[in-house]
Design a protein around this motif. Structure first.
Motif, PDB file in Angstrom:
ATOM      1  N   ILE A   1       0.839  -1.202   0.000  1.00  0.00           N
ATOM      2  CA  ILE A   1       0.000   0.000   0.000  1.00  0.00           C
ATOM      3  C   ILE A   1       0.874   1.252   0.000  1.00  0.00           C
ATOM      4  O   ILE A   1       0.634   2.202  -0.756  1.00  0.00           O
ATOM      5  CB  ILE A   1      -0.945  -0.010   1.216  1.00  0.00           C
ATOM      6  CG1 ILE A   1      -1.997  -1.122   1.056  1.00  0.00           C
ATOM      7  CG2 ILE A   1      -1.622   1.346   1.386  1.00  0.00           C
ATOM      8  CD1 ILE A   1      -2.854  -1.335   2.280  1.00  0.00           C
ATOM      9  N   ARG A   2       1.908   1.253   0.831  1.00  0.00           N
ATOM     10  CA  ARG A   2       2.800   2.418   0.888  1.00  0.00           C
ATOM     11  C   ARG A   2       3.588   2.581  -0.408  1.00  0.00           C
ATOM     12  O   ARG A   2       3.718   3.688  -0.935  1.00  0.00           O
ATOM     13  CB  ARG A   2       3.774   2.258   2.070  1.00  0.00           C
ATOM     14  CG  ARG A   2       3.134   2.306   3.446  1.00  0.00           C
ATOM     15  CD  ARG A   2       4.209   2.347   4.530  1.00  0.00           C
ATOM     16  NE  ARG A   2       3.638   2.298   5.871  1.00  0.00           N
ATOM     17  CZ  ARG A   2       3.513   1.188   6.593  1.00  0.00           C
ATOM     18  NH1 ARG A   2       3.927   0.010   6.088  1.00  0.00           N
ATOM     19  NH2 ARG A   2       2.983   1.226   7.797  1.00  0.00           N
ATOM     20  N   HIS A   3       4.105   1.495  -0.919  1.00  0.00           N
ATOM     21  CA  HIS A   3       4.977   1.550  -2.082  1.00  0.00           C
ATOM     22  C   HIS A   3       4.233   1.999  -3.339  1.00  0.00           C
ATOM     23  O   HIS A   3       4.827   2.630  -4.231  1.00  0.00           O
ATOM     24  CB  HIS A   3       5.605   0.172  -2.319  1.00  0.00           C
ATOM     25  CG  HIS A   3       6.619   0.146  -3.419  1.00  0.00           C
ATOM     26  ND1 HIS A   3       7.858   0.738  -3.303  1.00  0.00           N
ATOM     27  CD2 HIS A   3       6.566  -0.391  -4.669  1.00  0.00           C
ATOM     28  CE1 HIS A   3       8.545   0.567  -4.431  1.00  0.00           C
ATOM     29  NE2 HIS A   3       7.775  -0.112  -5.272  1.00  0.00           N
ATOM     30  N   ASN A   4       2.945   1.694  -3.403  1.00  0.00           N
ATOM     31  CA  ASN A   4       2.170   2.007  -4.601  1.00  0.00           C
ATOM     32  C   ASN A   4       1.201   3.168  -4.400  1.00  0.00           C
ATOM     33  O   ASN A   4       0.223   3.308  -5.142  1.00  0.00           O
ATOM     34  CB  ASN A   4       1.397   0.761  -5.051  1.00  0.00           C
ATOM     35  CG  ASN A   4       2.307  -0.370  -5.480  1.00  0.00           C
ATOM     36  OD1 ASN A   4       3.048  -0.258  -6.444  1.00  0.00           O
ATOM     37  ND2 ASN A   4       2.256  -1.476  -4.728  1.00  0.00           N
ATOM     38  N   LYS A   5       1.476   4.026  -3.439  1.00  0.00           N
ATOM     39  CA  LYS A   5       0.539   5.080  -3.083  1.00  0.00           C
ATOM     40  C   LYS A   5       0.221   6.025  -4.249  1.00  0.00           C
ATOM     41  O   LYS A   5      -0.855   6.646  -4.281  1.00  0.00           O
ATOM     42  CB  LYS A   5       1.071   5.883  -1.895  1.00  0.00           C
ATOM     43  CG  LYS A   5       2.378   6.594  -2.118  1.00  0.00           C
ATOM     44  CD  LYS A   5       2.847   7.298  -0.862  1.00  0.00           C
ATOM     45  CE  LYS A   5       4.171   8.007  -1.063  1.00  0.00           C
ATOM     46  NZ  LYS A   5       4.631   8.674   0.191  1.00  0.00           N
ATOM     47  N   GLN A   6       1.124   6.141  -5.228  1.00  0.00           N
ATOM     48  CA  GLN A   6       0.880   7.033  -6.362  1.00  0.00           C
ATOM     49  C   GLN A   6      -0.269   6.554  -7.247  1.00  0.00           C
ATOM     50  O   GLN A   6      -0.798   7.327  -8.055  1.00  0.00           O
ATOM     51  CB  GLN A   6       2.141   7.229  -7.206  1.00  0.00           C
ATOM     52  CG  GLN A   6       2.584   6.010  -8.004  1.00  0.00           C
ATOM     53  CD  GLN A   6       3.577   5.157  -7.226  1.00  0.00           C
ATOM     54  OE1 GLN A   6       3.518   5.069  -6.001  1.00  0.00           O
ATOM     55  NE2 GLN A   6       4.498   4.546  -7.943  1.00  0.00           N
ATOM     56  N   TYR A   7      -0.651   5.285  -7.098  1.00  0.00           N
ATOM     57  CA  TYR A   7      -1.712   4.723  -7.928  1.00  0.00           C
ATOM     58  C   TYR A   7      -3.099   4.832  -7.311  1.00  0.00           C
ATOM     59  O   TYR A   7      -4.095   4.598  -7.992  1.00  0.00           O
ATOM     60  CB  TYR A   7      -1.420   3.251  -8.231  1.00  0.00           C
ATOM     61  CG  TYR A   7      -0.143   3.024  -8.991  1.00  0.00           C
ATOM     62  CD1 TYR A   7      -0.064   3.231 -10.365  1.00  0.00           C
ATOM     63  CD2 TYR A   7       1.014   2.593  -8.328  1.00  0.00           C
ATOM     64  CE1 TYR A   7       1.113   3.021 -11.059  1.00  0.00           C
ATOM     65  CE2 TYR A   7       2.204   2.380  -9.016  1.00  0.00           C
ATOM     66  CZ  TYR A   7       2.241   2.605 -10.378  1.00  0.00           C
ATOM     67  OH  TYR A   7       3.421   2.399 -11.060  1.00  0.00           O
ATOM     68  N   TRP A   8      -3.167   5.147  -6.022  1.00  0.00           N
ATOM     69  CA  TRP A   8      -4.472   5.110  -5.352  1.00  0.00           C
ATOM     70  C   TRP A   8      -5.263   6.364  -5.641  1.00  0.00           C
ATOM     71  O   TRP A   8      -4.762   7.485  -5.527  1.00  0.00           O
ATOM     72  CB  TRP A   8      -4.308   4.942  -3.845  1.00  0.00           C
ATOM     73  CG  TRP A   8      -3.392   3.844  -3.420  1.00  0.00           C
ATOM     74  CD1 TRP A   8      -2.463   3.894  -2.426  1.00  0.00           C
ATOM     75  CD2 TRP A   8      -3.308   2.519  -3.968  1.00  0.00           C
ATOM     76  NE1 TRP A   8      -1.807   2.696  -2.326  1.00  0.00           N
ATOM     77  CE2 TRP A   8      -2.296   1.828  -3.268  1.00  0.00           C
ATOM     78  CE3 TRP A   8      -3.981   1.853  -5.000  1.00  0.00           C
ATOM     79  CZ2 TRP A   8      -1.963   0.509  -3.550  1.00  0.00           C
ATOM     80  CZ3 TRP A   8      -3.636   0.556  -5.303  1.00  0.00           C
ATOM     81  CH2 TRP A   8      -2.648  -0.111  -4.572  1.00  0.00           C
ATOM     82  N   GLN A   9      -6.531   6.158  -5.946  1.00  0.00           N
ATOM     83  CA  GLN A   9      -7.447   7.280  -6.113  1.00  0.00           C
ATOM     84  C   GLN A   9      -8.145   7.614  -4.801  1.00  0.00           C
ATOM     85  O   GLN A   9      -8.612   8.724  -4.606  1.00  0.00           O
ATOM     86  CB  GLN A   9      -8.468   6.957  -7.201  1.00  0.00           C
ATOM     87  CG  GLN A   9      -7.851   6.829  -8.579  1.00  0.00           C
ATOM     88  CD  GLN A   9      -8.866   6.552  -9.666  1.00  0.00           C
ATOM     89  OE1 GLN A   9     -10.066   6.495  -9.424  1.00  0.00           O
ATOM     90  NE2 GLN A   9      -8.384   6.374 -10.897  1.00  0.00           N
ATOM     91  N   GLN A  10      -8.197   6.632  -3.916  1.00  0.00           N
ATOM     92  CA  GLN A  10      -8.718   6.884  -2.552  1.00  0.00           C
ATOM     93  C   GLN A  10      -8.212   5.774  -1.653  1.00  0.00           C
ATOM     94  O   GLN A  10      -8.051   4.632  -2.076  1.00  0.00           O
ATOM     95  CB  GLN A  10     -10.246   6.930  -2.542  1.00  0.00           C
ATOM     96  CG  GLN A  10     -10.969   5.697  -3.037  1.00  0.00           C
ATOM     97  CD  GLN A  10     -11.201   4.623  -1.969  1.00  0.00           C
ATOM     98  OE1 GLN A  10     -11.161   4.926  -0.775  1.00  0.00           O
ATOM     99  NE2 GLN A  10     -11.428   3.402  -2.393  1.00  0.00           N
ATOM    100  N   GLY A  11      -7.951   6.117  -0.363  1.00  0.00           N
ATOM    101  CA  GLY A  11      -7.613   5.187   0.709  1.00  0.00           C
ATOM    102  C   GLY A  11      -6.651   4.099   0.393  1.00  0.00           C
ATOM    103  O   GLY A  11      -6.598   3.106   1.085  1.00  0.00           O
TER     104      GLY A  11
END
Length: 254
Positions: free
Chosen positions: A244-254
Motif C-alpha cells: 500500500i505504501r509503495h504504490n501510493k501514487q496509484y491510489w485514487q482513494q484510501g
C-alpha cells in the motif's frame, strides 16, 4: 437496491473456511470480459497501472452497492430512533439484506442490536487494500488461477468440481481454487468474505472504530485485521501494508 445472490462456500486465504455470495447477474460495470495480458508486460509501472485500472471499476461498483445498502440501514435506524414505524417493504428489504450478510432478523423484529451489528458488516473497503491484496494474491494478474479462473484473491471452494485443483495441494486436502465467470465476480466474493465472515471480525471492528472516531478509512489501518487471511499472519499484514505504501501514487482513494 439489493442484488439477488446465491450462496456458495468459499475460503479466502490458506486456512479458514468462509461462506461467500456470488451474484447471479453481475452489473455491467463490473463485467471484466477482456483483460490485458499481464504476463507479457515488461514495464513495471505500466503493468501496475494496467492492473489497477483493470480491477478498479469492479471495486468502485462494490463500494457503491455497499454504500447504498448502508444508507438504507442508517435511514431505518434514524426512523426507529424517531419513533417512526417501519413499513412492510422496508422490513422485507432489511430481511433480504440480513440474509445476504448472514445476520437474519430474529422473530421478524428489526432491533437496534441487529442494526448495529449490520452496520459493522455493511461498510466499504478502501481500494488501496483491495487492489494490494489482489496484486499480492494473483501475482499481478499472472497466476494460473487469475488467468484461467478469474480468481484474484486466492478464494477457495469445497464442493468437488467447483474450481481448479491446486498443483501443490497437500495429500488429503479437498479444497479447490474457486473459478469465476469474470473478475467482477471475484471482487464481489472478496467483499462479501471480508464483510461477513468471522475470520475478519477484527478488520470490521477496526473499521467500526475508525467510523466512530470520525477517521477516514484507510487500507493501512484496515490491513491490521488481515492476520487470518494467510497462514503467514503478521508477516502477511506487513507485506500488504508495504505494498500500500509503495504504490501510493496509484491510489485514487484510501
Amino acid at each position: 437496491m439489493i442484488k439477488n445472490i446465491r450462496r456458495s462456500v468459499i475460503a479466502s486465504g490458506a486456512l479458514v473456511l468462509f461462506g461467500c455470495a456470488e451474484p447471479e447477474k453481475v452489473a455491467e460495470e463490473t463485467k471484466q470480459d477482456t483483460r490485458p495480458d499481464f504476463n507479457v508486460m515488461e514495464d513495471v509501472s505500466a503493468k501496475k497501472q494496467a492492473f489497477f485500472d483493470f480491477l478498479r471499476p469492479a471495486v468502485v461498483a462494490e463500494n457503491t452497492r455497499i454504500s447504498e445498502e448502508r444508507t438504507f440501514l442508517l435511514a431505518i435506524q434514524a426512523q426507529t430512533h424517531a419513533g417512526q414505524s417501519i413499513n412492510q417493504s422496508e422490513l422485507d428489504e432489511a430481511r433480504q439484506l440480513g440474509d445476504s450478510y448472514n445476520l437474519e432478523l430474529t422473530e421478524n423484529q428489526l432491533t437496534e442490536q441487529w442494526l448495529n451489528k449490520m452496520l459493522i458488516r455493511v461498510d466499504t473497503l478502501p481500494e488501496a487494500l483491495v487492489l494490494s491484496q489482489a496484486a499480492n494474491e494473483s501475482g499481478w494478474g499472472t497466476s494460473r488461477f487469475a488467468v484461467e479462473g478469474n480468481n484474484f484473491f486466492g478464494q477457495w471452494c469445497y464442493t468437488p468440481g467447483c474450481g481448479m485443483v491446486p498443483n501443490a495441494r497437500n495429500e488429503g486436502a479437498r479444497h479447490e481454487v474457486a473459478v469465476f465467470s469474470d473478475a467482477g465476480q471475484s471482487v464481489h466474493a472478496y467483499f462479501m468474505n471480508m464483510n461477513r465472515n468471522r475470520a475478519y471480525a477484527e478488520l470490521r471492528e477496526i473499521r467500526a472504530q475508525q467510523r466512530a472516531s470520525g477517521n477516514r478509512l484507510t487500507g493501512l489501518k484496515l490491513a491490521e485485521g488481515l492476520h487470518r487471511y494467510s497462514e503467514r499472519g503478521q508477516d502477511y499484514v506487513s507485506e500488504i501494508q508495504g505494498m500500500i505504501r509503495h504504490n501510493k501514487q496509484y491510489w485514487q482513494q484510501g
